[in-house]
Design a protein around this motif. Structure first.
Motif, PDB file in Angstrom:
ATOM      1  N   GLY A 295      22.980  -0.599  -8.735  1.00  0.00           N
ATOM      2  CA  GLY A 295      22.259  -1.513  -9.474  1.00  0.00           C
ATOM      3  C   GLY A 295      22.256  -2.892  -8.766  1.00  0.00           C
ATOM      4  N   ALA A 296      23.573  -3.448  -8.789  1.00  0.00           N
ATOM      5  CA  ALA A 296      23.816  -4.840  -8.118  1.00  0.00           C
ATOM      6  C   ALA A 296      23.536  -4.814  -6.539  1.00  0.00           C
ATOM      7  CB  ALA A 296      25.400  -4.997  -8.390  1.00  0.00           C
ATOM      8  N   TYR A 297      23.840  -3.741  -5.937  1.00  0.00           N
ATOM      9  CA  TYR A 297      23.288  -3.826  -4.400  1.00  0.00           C
ATOM     10  C   TYR A 297      21.736  -4.073  -4.366  1.00  0.00           C
ATOM     11  CZ  TYR A 297      27.822  -2.394  -2.597  1.00  0.00           C
ATOM     12  OH  TYR A 297      29.175  -2.668  -2.469  1.00  0.00           O
ATOM     13  N   GLN A 298      21.096  -3.230  -5.350  1.00  0.00           N
ATOM     14  CA  GLN A 298      19.532  -3.459  -5.372  1.00  0.00           C
ATOM     15  C   GLN A 298      19.225  -4.714  -5.571  1.00  0.00           C
ATOM     16  OE1 GLN A 298      16.546  -0.205  -6.356  1.00  0.00           O
ATOM     17  NE2 GLN A 298      17.217  -1.219  -8.422  1.00  0.00           N
ATOM     18  N   ARG A 299      19.914  -5.400  -6.398  1.00  0.00           N
ATOM     19  CA  ARG A 299      19.276  -6.835  -6.682  1.00  0.00           C
ATOM     20  C   ARG A 299      19.735  -7.921  -5.631  1.00  0.00           C
ATOM     21  NH1 ARG A 299      16.122  -7.433 -11.081  1.00  0.00           N
ATOM     22  NH2 ARG A 299      16.534  -6.151 -12.859  1.00  0.00           N
ATOM     23  N   ARG A 300      20.965  -7.720  -5.188  1.00  0.00           N
ATOM     24  CA  ARG A 300      21.347  -8.671  -3.938  1.00  0.00           C
ATOM     25  C   ARG A 300      20.584  -8.302  -2.591  1.00  0.00           C
ATOM     26  NH1 ARG A 300      27.376 -10.035  -3.785  1.00  0.00           N
ATOM     27  NH2 ARG A 300      26.601 -11.483  -2.408  1.00  0.00           N
ATOM     28  N   PHE A 301      20.281  -7.068  -2.464  1.00  0.00           N
ATOM     29  CA  PHE A 301      19.375  -6.850  -1.246  1.00  0.00           C
ATOM     30  C   PHE A 301      18.335  -6.267  -1.561  1.00  0.00           C
ATOM     31  CE2 PHE A 301      24.315  -6.514  -0.445  1.00  0.00           C
ATOM     32  CZ  PHE A 301      24.395  -7.256   0.700  1.00  0.00           C
ATOM     33  N   PRO A 302      17.124  -7.022  -1.526  1.00  0.00           N
ATOM     34  CA  PRO A 302      15.950  -6.329  -2.170  1.00  0.00           C
ATOM     35  C   PRO A 302      15.353  -5.235  -1.379  1.00  0.00           C
ATOM     36  CG  PRO A 302      16.058  -8.605  -2.010  1.00  0.00           C
ATOM     37  CD  PRO A 302      17.024  -8.124  -1.282  1.00  0.00           C
ATOM     38  N   PHE A 303      15.379  -5.038   0.140  1.00  0.00           N
ATOM     39  CA  PHE A 303      15.206  -3.948   0.851  1.00  0.00           C
ATOM     40  C   PHE A 303      15.880  -2.794   0.394  1.00  0.00           C
ATOM     41  CE2 PHE A 303      18.574  -6.011   3.143  1.00  0.00           C
ATOM     42  CZ  PHE A 303      19.448  -5.153   3.403  1.00  0.00           C
ATOM     43  N   LEU A 304      17.002  -2.839  -0.337  1.00  0.00           N
ATOM     44  CA  LEU A 304      17.398  -1.408  -0.691  1.00  0.00           C
ATOM     45  C   LEU A 304      16.797  -0.831  -2.239  1.00  0.00           C
ATOM     46  CD1 LEU A 304      21.386  -2.323   0.029  1.00  0.00           C
ATOM     47  CD2 LEU A 304      19.703  -0.960   1.445  1.00  0.00           C
ATOM     48  N   THR A 305      17.038   0.642  -2.058  1.00  0.00           N
ATOM     49  CA  THR A 305      16.430   1.131  -3.287  1.00  0.00           C
ATOM     50  C   THR A 305      17.402   2.169  -3.953  1.00  0.00           C
ATOM     51  OG1 THR A 305      14.100   1.180  -2.484  1.00  0.00           O
ATOM     52  CG2 THR A 305      14.651   2.766  -4.127  1.00  0.00           C
ATOM     53  N   LYS A 306      17.668   1.910  -5.023  1.00  0.00           N
ATOM     54  CA  LYS A 306      18.843   2.849  -5.876  1.00  0.00           C
ATOM     55  C   LYS A 306      18.143   4.320  -6.011  1.00  0.00           C
ATOM     56  CE  LYS A 306      19.648   2.342  -9.946  1.00  0.00           C
ATOM     57  NZ  LYS A 306      20.105   1.759 -11.543  1.00  0.00           N
ATOM     58  N   LEU A 307      18.966   5.209  -5.389  1.00  0.00           N
ATOM     59  CA  LEU A 307      18.339   6.728  -5.466  1.00  0.00           C
ATOM     60  C   LEU A 307      19.445   7.635  -6.174  1.00  0.00           C
ATOM     61  CD1 LEU A 307      16.676   7.065  -1.645  1.00  0.00           C
ATOM     62  CD2 LEU A 307      15.506   6.360  -4.083  1.00  0.00           C
ATOM     63  N   THR A 308      18.999   8.583  -6.746  1.00  0.00           N
ATOM     64  CA  THR A 308      20.129   9.444  -7.220  1.00  0.00           C
ATOM     65  C   THR A 308      19.865  10.937  -6.255  1.00  0.00           C
ATOM     66  OG1 THR A 308      19.790   8.622  -9.241  1.00  0.00           O
ATOM     67  CG2 THR A 308      20.540  11.010  -9.105  1.00  0.00           C
ATOM     68  N   PHE A 309      20.995  11.348  -5.761  1.00  0.00           N
ATOM     69  CA  PHE A 309      21.121  12.594  -5.144  1.00  0.00           C
ATOM     70  C   PHE A 309      21.441  13.668  -6.352  1.00  0.00           C
ATOM     71  CE2 PHE A 309      23.506  15.380  -1.934  1.00  0.00           C
ATOM     72  CZ  PHE A 309      22.454  15.929  -1.306  1.00  0.00           C
ATOM     73  N   PRO A 310      20.373  14.519  -6.643  1.00  0.00           N
ATOM     74  CA  PRO A 310      20.733  15.164  -7.871  1.00  0.00           C
ATOM     75  C   PRO A 310      21.660  16.316  -7.808  1.00  0.00           C
ATOM     76  CG  PRO A 310      18.393  14.928  -7.447  1.00  0.00           C
ATOM     77  CD  PRO A 310      19.101  14.608  -6.287  1.00  0.00           C
ATOM     78  N   HIS A 311      22.400  16.485  -8.994  1.00  0.00           N
ATOM     79  CA  HIS A 311      23.416  17.518  -9.046  1.00  0.00           C
ATOM     80  C   HIS A 311      22.910  18.738  -8.992  1.00  0.00           C
ATOM     81  CE1 HIS A 311      25.830  19.877 -12.364  1.00  0.00           C
ATOM     82  NE2 HIS A 311      26.362  20.389 -11.003  1.00  0.00           N
ATOM     83  N   GLY A 312      23.599  19.408  -7.714  1.00  0.00           N
ATOM     84  CA  GLY A 312      23.076  20.815  -7.186  1.00  0.00           C
ATOM     85  C   GLY A 312      22.098  21.028  -6.202  1.00  0.00           C
ATOM     86  N   VAL A 313      21.203  19.638  -5.961  1.00  0.00           N
ATOM     87  CA  VAL A 313      20.158  19.877  -5.073  1.00  0.00           C
ATOM     88  C   VAL A 313      20.454  20.388  -3.812  1.00  0.00           C
ATOM     89  CG1 VAL A 313      20.275  17.587  -4.220  1.00  0.00           C
ATOM     90  CG2 VAL A 313      18.059  18.649  -4.437  1.00  0.00           C
ATOM     91  N   ALA A 314      21.517  20.045  -3.249  1.00  0.00           N
ATOM     92  CA  ALA A 314      21.709  20.511  -1.926  1.00  0.00           C
ATOM     93  C   ALA A 314      22.219  21.980  -1.618  1.00  0.00           C
ATOM     94  CB  ALA A 314      23.049  19.877  -1.039  1.00  0.00           C
ATOM     95  N   ASP A 315      22.831  22.565  -2.810  1.00  0.00           N
ATOM     96  CA  ASP A 315      23.149  23.822  -2.692  1.00  0.00           C
ATOM     97  C   ASP A 315      23.449  24.550  -4.349  1.00  0.00           C
ATOM     98  OD1 ASP A 315      24.491  26.471  -2.493  1.00  0.00           O
ATOM     99  OD2 ASP A 315      25.161  25.898  -0.560  1.00  0.00           O
ATOM    100  N   LEU A 316      22.392  25.270  -4.643  1.00  0.00           N
ATOM    101  CA  LEU A 316      22.517  25.773  -6.093  1.00  0.00           C
ATOM    102  C   LEU A 316      23.469  26.687  -6.197  1.00  0.00           C
ATOM    103  CD1 LEU A 316      18.513  26.021  -6.656  1.00  0.00           C
ATOM    104  CD2 LEU A 316      20.134  24.146  -7.686  1.00  0.00           C
ATOM    105  N   VAL A 317      23.853  27.723  -5.415  1.00  0.00           N
ATOM    106  CA  VAL A 317      24.826  28.363  -5.429  1.00  0.00           C
ATOM    107  C   VAL A 317      26.085  27.906  -5.754  1.00  0.00           C
ATOM    108  CG1 VAL A 317      25.797  30.536  -4.560  1.00  0.00           C
ATOM    109  CG2 VAL A 317      23.542  30.110  -4.463  1.00  0.00           C
ATOM    110  N   ARG A 318      26.328  27.214  -4.610  1.00  0.00           N
ATOM    111  CA  ARG A 318      27.703  26.301  -4.557  1.00  0.00           C
ATOM    112  C   ARG A 318      27.907  25.118  -5.412  1.00  0.00           C
ATOM    113  NH1 ARG A 318      28.390  23.799   0.723  1.00  0.00           N
ATOM    114  NH2 ARG A 318      30.319  23.351   0.178  1.00  0.00           N
TER     115      ARG A 318
END
Length: 441
Positions: free
Chosen positions: A227-250
């Motif tokens: 959140g702090a980076y997003q405020r200081r660098f307006p061109f950045l967006t805070k995103l979430t890499f969701p739990h298990g999205v890359a590999d549901l099995v692992r």
């Protein structure tokens, strides 16, 4: 048949003699309208991307396939990265380029007019900042990388510039510990343990990201201060890499990971043909419009990063989609019809009142030939009635014969021949007056 042909030519001649000024004004209107018509779009344009193993290059190849279906050749040129792309655009070595958000410094005066000669077609996808590192300790802040060997990308690349900005904000100065490695080469060095961390800016499906996600001993930094980076660098967006999205099995990642992301922006020269800008936006919608790990369906393209002014064509596209013509006609036919409309509509608007006046002028012109004879005939009749002199009988007959000869020699369109026959009847009436005057003398 020959007589009819000559009569037709006579009508055309009179029509042209009457309407020449209408044709002249229409020609002038056409010439003026042509000055406001965009030239036909070129059939070949150049896009500057990134390395051949990067996402920019792969996406550009997909754009090229779409544009080829519409008769436009898109030459894809690899480059060192976003800064190299900007240089090529400025030097007219390319008309289109991918530029990472944040690589252009903000203007000192936000209200000042942009003079770069470049326009944005909008953002086309998020470029997550992946910070991969080795070690058993969980890292969540960039300050924890102090003193470690870090791959920050090649000279001229957007990843290098952004990495330096973020590290400098965390008081990690430049030095030999910042290694100019990028992509798969940086991934290999990290896997071998020859570096401690690597900044990778790429889509989640990029080969280098997929490789490092599955590399033993390599971890992803989750930015605790996102959140702090997003405020200081307006061109950045805070995103979430969701739990298990890359590999549901692992079950990977085992928990939500916070990442930062600039956007990849499609930048064009401001002299790129508007029709090609619209075609590029349609290609971008087809390539980037689907949902992904970090984006919703239809989220891109959109104007998220305002590093450059938005192209007017892009503004129209975001508001109402492709133009009516490009929606239903092949690209080149749509361009041709659009250019014809721009040229012909003003001419038609000029011709409508002119063509209403032209028939009346044509009618007057044809009748005026007959009316001249009537004028002479009326003068002769007045002389016979009011100023008759027996000694001038021969002169009266000569004047009448001249009027009759002129009436017979008139070139009148077939539609107006009744006027000539009526004139000749009236000539005979005056002749009868002369005969009566002569008999009574």
């Amino acid at each position: 048949m020959m007589a009819r042909f000559k009569a037709g030519l006579l009508s055309l001649r009179d029509l042209f003699a009457t309407a020449w000024w209408v044709i002249l004004l229409a020609g002038i209107g056409f010439a003026v309208a042509y000055q406001f018509v965009e030239p036909a779009p070129p059939k070949k344009i150049v896009i500057s991307t990134g390395s051949e193993s990067g996402a920019y290059y792969q996406f550009a190849q997909r754009y090229a396939a779409i544009l080829a279906k519409n008769g436009v050749t898109l030459e894809v040129k690899a480059s060192a990265g976003a800064l190299d792309n900007l240089a090529r655009l400025s030097n007219n070595e390319a008309q289109i380029g991918f530029v990472q958000g944040g690589v252009m410094p903000p203007k000192a005066d936000p209200d000042a007019e942009d003079e770069s000669g470049l326009l944005s077609l909008g953002s086309v996808f998020y470029e997550p900042v992946w910070v991969f590192y080795r070690g058993d300790k969980v890292l969540t802040r960039l300050t924890e990388l102090k003193g470690k060997r870090i791959a920050i990308g090649q000279e001229g690349s957007g990843v290098r510039q952004l990495a330096q900005q973020l590290l400098e904000a965390n008081e990690i100065p430049a030095g030999d510990h910042l290694v100019p490695l990028a992509g798969l080469k940086a991934a290999e060095e990290l896997q071998q343990g020859r570096i401690d961390a690597a900044f990778i800016i790429a889509a989640e499906k990029a080969p280098v990201v997929q490789l490092l996600l599955r590399s033993p001993g390599v971890h992803i930094m989750s930015f605790s201060q996102a959140g702090a980076y997003q405020r200081r660098f307006p061109f950045l967006t805070k995103l979430t890499f969701p739990h298990g999205v890359a590999d549901l099995v692992r079950d990977f990642p085992p928990e939500d990971i916070k990442v930062l992301a600039p956007t990849a922006n499609l930048i064009v020269r401001d002299d790129l043909h508007p029709a090609l800008q619209a075609l590029l936006l349609q290609a971008a919608s087809e390539v980037h419009g689907k949902s992904g790990f970090f984006q919703d369906a239809g989220e891109f393209p959109s104007y998220k990063d305002q590093m450059l002014p938005l192209s007017p064509e892009a503004a129209r596209y975001f508001k109402s989609g492709p133009s009516f013509l490009q929606r239903y006609l092949p690209f080149w036919l749509a361009v041709l019809v659009d250019r014809l409309i721009v040229m012909l509509v003003p001419v038609f608007m000029l011709l409508i009142p002119l063509l209403k006046v032209a028939p009346a002028i044509y009618n007057w012109r044809v009748r005026s030939k007959v009316f001249r004879c009537y004028g002479e005939l009326k003068f002769l009749e007045d002389d016979l009635k009011n100023r008759f002199e027996p000694t001038k009988l021969r002169d009266y007959r000569n004047r009448l014969d001249a009027i009759e000869d002129e009436a017979s020699a008139l070139h009148i369109p077939l539609g107006f021949t009744d006027l000539v026959y009526t004139l000749r009847e009236h000539v005979n009436l005056v002749r009868n007056i002369i005969d009566k005057k002569e008999a009574s003398a």
